[in-house]
Design a protein around this motif. Structure first.
Motif, PDB file in Angstrom:
ATOM      1  N   UNK A  12     -15.174   7.672 -40.230  1.00 12.01           N
ATOM      2  CA  UNK A  12     -13.839   8.041 -40.700  1.00 12.01           C
ATOM      3  C   UNK A  12     -12.812   7.636 -39.647  1.00 12.01           C
ATOM      4  N   UNK A  13     -11.796   6.876 -40.087  1.00 10.40           N
ATOM      5  CA  UNK A  13     -10.726   6.437 -39.202  1.00 10.40           C
ATOM      6  C   UNK A  13      -9.415   7.006 -39.742  1.00 10.40           C
ATOM      7  N   UNK A  14      -8.574   7.545 -38.843  1.00 10.85           N
ATOM      8  CA  UNK A  14      -7.309   8.150 -39.262  1.00 10.85           C
ATOM      9  C   UNK A  14      -6.188   7.733 -38.321  1.00 10.85           C
ATOM     10  N   UNK A  15      -5.111   7.233 -38.912  1.00 10.43           N
ATOM     11  CA  UNK A  15      -3.898   6.909 -38.157  1.00 10.43           C
ATOM     12  C   UNK A  15      -2.791   7.855 -38.621  1.00 10.43           C
ATOM     13  N   UNK A  79      -1.170  -1.594 -40.026  1.00  6.46           N
ATOM     14  CA  UNK A  79      -1.409  -1.383 -41.463  1.00  6.46           C
ATOM     15  C   UNK A  79      -0.652  -0.169 -41.992  1.00  6.46           C
ATOM     16  N   UNK A  80      -0.509   0.856 -41.157  1.00  6.57           N
ATOM     17  CA  UNK A  80       0.234   2.047 -41.576  1.00  6.57           C
ATOM     18  C   UNK A  80       1.711   1.703 -41.801  1.00  6.57           C
ATOM     19  N   UNK A  81       2.250   0.863 -40.928  1.00 12.25           N
ATOM     20  CA  UNK A  81       3.646   0.447 -41.093  1.00 12.25           C
ATOM     21  C   UNK A  81       3.808  -0.452 -42.314  1.00 12.25           C
ATOM     22  N   UNK A  82       2.783  -1.291 -42.570  1.00 10.91           N
ATOM     23  CA  UNK A  82       2.814  -2.153 -43.766  1.00 10.91           C
ATOM     24  C   UNK A  82       2.798  -1.309 -45.033  1.00 10.91           C
ATOM     25  N   UNK A  83       1.943  -0.291 -45.065  1.00 10.98           N
ATOM     26  CA  UNK A  83       1.866   0.594 -46.232  1.00 10.98           C
ATOM     27  C   UNK A  83       3.192   1.327 -46.441  1.00 10.98           C
ATOM     28  N   UNK A  87       5.414   1.142 -49.953  1.00 10.90           N
ATOM     29  CA  UNK A  87       5.832   2.310 -50.727  1.00 10.90           C
ATOM     30  C   UNK A  87       7.328   2.597 -50.569  1.00 10.90           C
ATOM     31  N   UNK A  88       8.019   1.730 -49.818  1.00 10.42           N
ATOM     32  CA  UNK A  88       9.467   1.851 -49.631  1.00 10.42           C
ATOM     33  C   UNK A  88       9.845   3.221 -49.065  1.00 10.42           C
ATOM     34  N   UNK A  89       9.170   3.579 -47.958  1.00 10.62           N
ATOM     35  CA  UNK A  89       9.397   4.880 -47.341  1.00 10.62           C
ATOM     36  C   UNK A  89      10.102   4.716 -45.995  1.00 10.62           C
ATOM     37  N   UNK A  90      10.855   5.730 -45.613  1.00 13.05           N
ATOM     38  CA  UNK A  90      11.545   5.678 -44.326  1.00 13.05           C
ATOM     39  C   UNK A  90      10.610   6.050 -43.175  1.00 13.05           C
ATOM     40  N   UNK A  91       9.625   6.893 -43.441  1.00  9.75           N
ATOM     41  CA  UNK A  91       8.645   7.277 -42.418  1.00  9.75           C
ATOM     42  C   UNK A  91       7.236   7.148 -42.991  1.00  9.75           C
ATOM     43  N   UNK A  92       6.325   6.751 -42.137  1.00 11.80           N
ATOM     44  CA  UNK A  92       4.960   6.490 -42.585  1.00 11.80           C
ATOM     45  C   UNK A  92       4.186   7.786 -42.800  1.00 11.80           C
ATOM     46  N   UNK A  93       3.159   7.670 -43.627  1.00 11.04           N
ATOM     47  CA  UNK A  93       2.240   8.779 -43.869  1.00 11.04           C
ATOM     48  C   UNK A  93       0.873   8.425 -43.273  1.00 11.04           C
ATOM     49  N   UNK A 119      -1.421   8.522 -47.413  1.00 10.20           N
ATOM     50  CA  UNK A 119      -0.720   9.725 -47.853  1.00 10.20           C
ATOM     51  C   UNK A 119      -1.589  10.651 -48.682  1.00 10.20           C
ATOM     52  N   UNK A 120      -2.907  10.617 -48.462  1.00 11.81           N
ATOM     53  CA  UNK A 120      -3.810  11.495 -49.199  1.00 11.81           C
ATOM     54  C   UNK A 120      -4.239  10.955 -50.543  1.00 11.81           C
ATOM     55  N   UNK A 121      -3.797   9.742 -50.901  1.00 13.09           N
ATOM     56  CA  UNK A 121      -4.155   9.134 -52.186  1.00 13.09           C
ATOM     57  C   UNK A 121      -4.939   7.839 -51.963  1.00 13.09           C
TER      58      UNK A 121
END
Length: 326
Positions: A12-15, A79-83, A87-93, A119-121
């Motif tokens: 399991x990897x988590x950023x 990859x987190x910044x790419x996601x 998703x057109x978000x101001x802050x990453x999940x 983001x849990x999905x």
């Protein structure tokens, strides 16, 4: 439902965003749902979570995996910044990845999975059978098409899930089974002479953690008790001795017991005349004498038989010669 014969190895990897206050990246490896080693961006170290893992890998394993996970940490942050942009978000999940393989010890069947979540999905999943990526959300379509077009990476992914991961899984299972085994001790009470100390000797046990203590009339005693270090046997098991200094009169008057505590179970022996074995030189000389007499007797019997056979053959030969002369 997972049966006892099915084993799994999962990573399991988590950023996480900086705003959480937690390590921005972490990785945990699990064998059969039990954590075996861990890494995070705060310590920059790979730490074993199970003692047996240290004996299952080579000395350079920790350095190699530390470097590998530090590189993976950089990729995950990108990859987190790419996601976030997809998703057109101001802050990453939170961005997560789960890579796993399974092996059925009875049937030999194997399987493998790789999933990404954001983001849990669910974000992406690898279809091992058809060697392709599946995007359950629209934002993952571009990544799916890009990764599907890279055939060498698809082949490498398949090989990892069906071979490399399975090999590591079998290696871990084999080492865990061997190092988690429980072999009970064989316990005996020894004494050279009636006036000498009584030795409680435990041997042949595994793992090495064990405790030996004496009781008098049910009460644990520490005076006149001497403990020796646990020593390895040549077969991978261990032995340990504890000595009790006690007079023959006191030994008869009170109930002395030796207790050996081990993970496989406790062994209790009562120190009486019937249970204490003598290992005196006098007894050893008697044993040697008895063995010598026995061997001499056997040798004599064999000698008599051989002589009898030779005499019989000689007699038969003389009779045949006499008949020929006639």
């Amino acid at each position: 439902m997972t049966c006892a014969a099915t084993h799994s190895l999962k990573y399991f990897y988590t950023a996480l965003p900086q705003s959480t206050g937690l390590p921005e990246f972490s990785a945990v490896a699990y064998l059969d749902e039990q954590p075996i080693y861990f890494y995070d961006s705060s310590t920059k170290q790979v730490v074993a979570r199970q003692e047996w893992v240290k004996g299952a890998v080579d000395a350079d394993f920790w350095r190699r995996n530390k470097q590998l996970l530090m590189d993976t940490e950089k990729v995950f942050k990108t990859n987190m910044d790419t996601a976030r942009k997809r998703f057109n978000q101001t802050s990453a999940l939170a961005l997560q990845k789960m890579c796993s393989c399974e092996w059925n010890e009875e049937t030999g069947a194997t399987d493998g999975h790789e999933l990404y979540g954001y983001g849990g999905e669910d974000f992406l999943s690898f279809d091992l059978k058809h060697e392709r990526w599946i995007a359950p959300v629209l934002q993952g379509l571009y990544t799916k098409m890009k990764w599907d077009a890279d055939v060498p990476k698809l082949k490498a992914k398949t090989h990892y899930l069906t071979h490399t991961c399975i090999e590591w899984l079998k290696k871990y299972v084999s080492n865990q089974s061997m190092l988690d085994r429980k072999v009970p001790p064989q316990v005996s009470l020894l004494q050279k002479e009636p006036s000498d100390r009584v030795t409680c000797h435990a041997t042949g046990f595994y793992p090495d953690a064990t405790m030996i203590f004496w009781r008098r009339d049910g009460v644990e005693i520490h005076d006149d008790v001497e403990h020796e270090e646990t020593l390895p046997n040549g077969d991978g098991t261990y032995q340990k001795r504890t000595h009790l200094t006690v007079s023959p009169e006191d030994l008869q008057k009170h109930d002395y017991t030796c207790t050996v505590q081990h993970i496989s179970g406790d062994v209790v022996l009562s120190a009486n005349r019937d249970s204490i074995r003598s290992n005196s030189r006098h007894t050893q000389r008697q044993d040697i004498s008895i063995i010598a007499v026995f061997l001499a007797s056997v040798t004599l019997v064999i000698f008599v038989v051989v002589i009898s056979v030779m005499i019989q053959k000689f007699s038969n030969g003389k009779e045949q010669t006499s008949e020929k002369e006639k």
